[in-house]
Design a protein around this motif. Structure first.
Motif, PDB file in Angstrom:
ATOM      1  N   ALA A  24       0.815  -1.208   0.000  1.00 33.13           N
ATOM      2  CA  ALA A  24       0.000   0.000   0.000  1.00 33.13           C
ATOM      3  C   ALA A  24       0.854   1.266   0.000  1.00 33.13           C
ATOM      4  O   ALA A  24       0.388   2.322  -0.389  1.00 33.13           O
ATOM      5  N   VAL A  25       2.101   1.177   0.461  1.00 31.77           N
ATOM      6  CA  VAL A  25       2.969   2.340   0.529  1.00 31.77           C
ATOM      7  C   VAL A  25       3.628   2.589  -0.825  1.00 31.77           C
ATOM      8  O   VAL A  25       4.346   3.546  -1.003  1.00 31.77           O
ATOM      9  N   GLY A  26       3.335   1.780  -1.809  1.00 29.77           N
ATOM     10  CA  GLY A  26       4.048   1.791  -3.073  1.00 29.77           C
ATOM     11  C   GLY A  26       3.980   3.081  -3.866  1.00 29.77           C
ATOM     12  O   GLY A  26       3.317   4.045  -3.508  1.00 29.77           O
ATOM     13  N   THR A  27       4.710   3.060  -4.935  1.00 26.86           N
ATOM     14  CA  THR A  27       4.791   4.201  -5.826  1.00 26.86           C
ATOM     15  C   THR A  27       4.395   3.753  -7.228  1.00 26.86           C
ATOM     16  O   THR A  27       4.396   2.563  -7.536  1.00 26.86           O
ATOM     17  N   VAL A  28       4.072   4.700  -8.047  1.00 24.84           N
ATOM     18  CA  VAL A  28       3.730   4.438  -9.441  1.00 24.84           C
ATOM     19  C   VAL A  28       4.932   4.861 -10.286  1.00 24.84           C
ATOM     20  O   VAL A  28       5.321   6.033 -10.264  1.00 24.84           O
ATOM     21  N   PRO A  29       5.556   3.926 -11.015  1.00 24.19           N
ATOM     22  CA  PRO A  29       6.707   4.308 -11.836  1.00 24.19           C
ATOM     23  C   PRO A  29       6.271   5.139 -13.037  1.00 24.19           C
ATOM     24  O   PRO A  29       5.224   4.908 -13.629  1.00 24.19           O
ATOM     25  N   VAL A  30       7.103   6.121 -13.380  1.00 30.06           N
ATOM     26  CA  VAL A  30       6.829   6.997 -14.521  1.00 30.06           C
ATOM     27  C   VAL A  30       8.054   6.966 -15.432  1.00 30.06           C
ATOM     28  O   VAL A  30       9.000   7.728 -15.243  1.00 30.06           O
ATOM     29  N   PRO A  31       8.062   6.078 -16.429  1.00 24.70           N
ATOM     30  CA  PRO A  31       9.200   6.070 -17.359  1.00 24.70           C
ATOM     31  C   PRO A  31       9.073   7.191 -18.378  1.00 24.70           C
ATOM     32  O   PRO A  31       7.981   7.590 -18.751  1.00 24.70           O
ATOM     33  N   VAL A  32      10.207   7.705 -18.813  1.00 20.33           N
ATOM     34  CA  VAL A  32      10.233   8.734 -19.853  1.00 20.33           C
ATOM     35  C   VAL A  32      10.888   8.098 -21.074  1.00 20.33           C
ATOM     36  O   VAL A  32      12.101   7.916 -21.109  1.00 20.33           O
ATOM     37  N   PRO A  33      10.064   7.731 -22.064  1.00 14.59           N
ATOM     38  CA  PRO A  33      10.629   7.034 -23.232  1.00 14.59           C
ATOM     39  C   PRO A  33      11.336   8.003 -24.179  1.00 14.59           C
ATOM     40  O   PRO A  33      10.715   8.864 -24.783  1.00 14.59           O
ATOM     41  N   LEU A  34      12.649   7.840 -24.271  1.00 12.43           N
ATOM     42  CA  LEU A  34      13.447   8.684 -25.166  1.00 12.43           C
ATOM     43  C   LEU A  34      14.102   7.863 -26.282  1.00 12.43           C
ATOM     44  O   LEU A  34      14.924   8.390 -27.026  1.00 12.43           O
ATOM     45  N   GLU A  35      13.745   6.575 -26.397  1.00 12.96           N
ATOM     46  CA  GLU A  35      14.391   5.721 -27.390  1.00 12.96           C
ATOM     47  C   GLU A  35      14.096   6.184 -28.813  1.00 12.96           C
ATOM     48  O   GLU A  35      14.957   6.125 -29.687  1.00 12.96           O
ATOM     49  N   GLY A  36      12.876   6.660 -29.070  1.00 13.91           N
ATOM     50  CA  GLY A  36      12.539   7.145 -30.411  1.00 13.91           C
ATOM     51  C   GLY A  36      13.360   8.360 -30.806  1.00 13.91           C
ATOM     52  O   GLY A  36      13.810   8.486 -31.950  1.00 13.91           O
ATOM     53  N   ALA A  37      13.574   9.249 -29.848  1.00 13.62           N
ATOM     54  CA  ALA A  37      14.391  10.439 -30.126  1.00 13.62           C
ATOM     55  C   ALA A  37      15.851  10.046 -30.340  1.00 13.62           C
ATOM     56  O   ALA A  37      16.549  10.649 -31.166  1.00 13.62           O
TER      57      ALA A  37
END
Length: 172
Positions: free
Chosen positions: A30-43
């Motif tokens: 319940a204490v967890g976090t939501v990961p937010v990846p930033v996809p830069l592979e296309g660039a």
């Protein structure tokens, strides 16, 4: 005891043990976090250069149970009229790894910054009041005495211990 009774009893005990195990494992999840990846592979492919690796974590705030009003001897109104509401969550985290063009030598190919999500505990402001009357007084024929009214604001609380790590190293 019949074998079917033993099997049923074993199934019930297994279900209870699984429920207790899930109940003890839930607070950690319940204490967890939501990961937010930033996809830069296309660039990276479009520009044909190596870009930094970037990501983050957003914590999920969880409201707690407020500490309710407390009755204190000698007061007509409970001690905490508006209780403080606890909210547990966290500060957002970030991970950044950027390439270095061997400025500091051949062993240093990247610079990295890691700031993990850290726990954050808060208490909302609260209010404490007292009436301008005392409880009934036996010396005054059972009537209350007058006194000065009291009002107090319970200050908000914020507790956290943030951390970060900056480093250089080989590879990205």
């Amino acid at each position: 005891m019949k074998s079917t009774t033993r099997g049923t009893l074993a199934a019930v005990l297994t279900g209870v043990a699984a429920a207790v195990g899930a109940a003890t494992a839930t607070p950690a999840a319940a204490v967890g976090t939501v990961p937010v990846p930033v996809p830069l592979e296309g660039a990276e492919q479009a520009l044909n250069i190596e870009l930094p690796k970037l990501g983050g974590e957003i914590p999920v705030p969880m409201p707690g149970k407020p500490d309710g009003p407390r009755y204190v001897e000698g007061r007509l109104i409970p001690e905490h009229v508006i209780p403080q509401l606890p909210v547990n969550g966290g500060l957002p985290g970030a991970v950044l790894r950027a390439p270095l063009p061997h400025i500091l030598g051949d062993d240093f190919d990247h610079v990295g910054l890691e700031a993990p999500a850290s726990d954050l505990r808060t208490l909302a402001p609260g209010l404490s009041l007292d009436a301008p009357l005392t409880p009934p007084n036996a010396d005054n024929a059972g009537l209350p005495d007058l006194k000065l009214p009291q009002a107090g604001v319970l200050a908000p609380v914020l507790q956290t211990v943030p951390a970060a790590n900056l480093g250089l190293g080989p590879g990205l």
